[in-house]
Design an enzyme around this catalytic site. Structure first.
Site, PDB file in Angstrom:
ATOM      1  N   GLY A   1       0.913  -1.294  -0.096  1.00  0.00           N
ATOM      2  CA  GLY A   1      -0.104   0.044  -0.029  1.00  0.00           C
ATOM      3  C   GLY A   1       0.899   1.361  -0.134  1.00  0.00           C
ATOM      4  N   GLY A   2       0.444   2.437  -0.607  1.00  0.00           N
ATOM      5  CA  GLY A   2       1.238   3.567  -0.634  1.00  0.00           C
ATOM      6  C   GLY A   2       2.721   3.175  -1.392  1.00  0.00           C
ATOM      7  CG  ASP A   3       6.170   4.957   0.153  1.00  0.00           C
ATOM      8  OD1 ASP A   3       5.116   4.720   1.074  1.00  0.00           O
ATOM      9  OD2 ASP A   3       7.181   5.645   0.486  1.00  0.00           O
ATOM     10  CD  GLU A   4       4.972   0.758   4.294  1.00  0.00           C
ATOM     11  OE1 GLU A   4       5.795   1.041   5.171  1.00  0.00           O
ATOM     12  OE2 GLU A   4       3.750   0.608   4.433  1.00  0.00           O
TER      13      GLU A   4
END
Length: 219
Positions: free
Chosen positions: A109-112
Site C-alpha cells: 500500500g502507498g509506497d511499501e
C-alpha cells in the site's frame, strides 16, 4: 448417426459459451487479486505464493522482505500525485522483474512493498539485496524530470527449524526496514524473530496505516 451429429452441433455453441464464461471469471478473479495501480499481487495471491516459497528445500535460503521508498512524500508534494503514481508503477515493474526468478512480490500500500524470495546461499541473497537497492535508487523520470527517490529494505532470513508464520516474518522485516530508514536508506538482514518495537494490533507501533489489501494511486 445423423442424430448424433445434430446433437453435437447443437452442443458446440453451448460448450464454447461456457469456455468463454470460464475465461471471463478467471480474469475477474485474477484482477481482484492484483493491485489496481501496479498490477502486482495483493494479499491473497501473495500469501499463496509466499507459502510455497517458505516451504523451501533444506539447501535453499529464504528471506521475507519489506521495501519502502525514500523521498516519496517529497515527490508527491513537489511534482504531484501523477508523478507519485509513475514512481510507484516503475518501482512495481522493477520489483516484479527482479523477483521473477527468485520468488514473489506484492504491493503493501502507498509506497511499501513486500517480497518472499529463495536463493542458493546467504552470500547470493546479500548480492541480490544490494542489486535490488541499487536498482530501486536508479533514476525514475516523469515528464522528462528525474524523481529523487531512494529505498529502504528490511529482510528476515528464515533459519532452519519450525515454519515461521508469514505475518510474523513481515513484522520483523518491517522493523528492520524502519531501522534502515532512520539511517538514510539501504538494506539490512536479520534472523531474529523477536520484535524490537511495541506491537499494536500485530503491527509495529507507529507504522503508517497501510495493509496488504490496499489499492489505488499514490498517497
Amino acid at each position: 448417426m445423423s442424430h448424433t451429429l445434430t446433437a453435437l452441433s447443437a452442443a458446440a455453441p453451448l460448450a464454447a459459451g461456457w469456455a468463454v464464461h470460464g475465461l471471463w471469471q478467471h480474469r475477474l478473479i485474477d484482477r481482484a487479486e492484483r493491485d489496481a495501480l501496479t498490477g502486482l499481487p495483493r494479499r491473497a495471491a501473495f500469501e499463496k505464493s509466499a507459502a510455497r516459497i517458505l516451504r523451501r528445500p533444506r539447501r535453499d535460503v529464504v528471506a521475507t522482505l519489506v521495501i519502502d521508498l525514500d523521498g516519496f512524500k517529497q515527490v508527491n508534494d513537489v511534482h504531484g500525485h501523477a508523478a507519485g503514481d509513475t514512481a510507484i508503477c516503475e518501482t512495481g515493474r522493477r520489483l516484479a522483474e527482479w523477483a521473477e526468478p527468485l520468488g514473489t512480490v506484492a504491493r503493501l500500500g502507498g509506497d511499501e512493498f513486500a517480497a518472499a524470495i529463495r536463493c542458493a546461499d546467504v552470500e547470493t541473497l546479500r548480492g541480490e539485496l544490494t542489486h535490488l537497492h541499487q536498482w530501486l535508487c536508479s533514476t525514475v523520470t516523469y515528464e522528462g524530470l528525474p524523481l529523487p527517490l531512494g529505498a529502504s529494505i528490511g529482510a528476515y532470513l528464515h533459519v532452519p527449524g519450525p515454519a515461521v508464520d508469514l505475518s510474523a516474518a513481515l513484522r520483523v522485516a518491517d522493523e528492520v526496514m524502519y531501522g534502515v530508514k532512520q539511517t538514510g536508506g539501504g538494506w539490512s538482514l536479520t534472523h531474529t524473530l523477536t520484535p524490537a518495537y511495541r506491537t499494536t494490533n500485530g503491527r509495529r507501533d507507529g507504522r503508517r496505516g497501510t495493509d496488504l489489501d490496499a489499492e489505488g494511486g499514490a498517497r
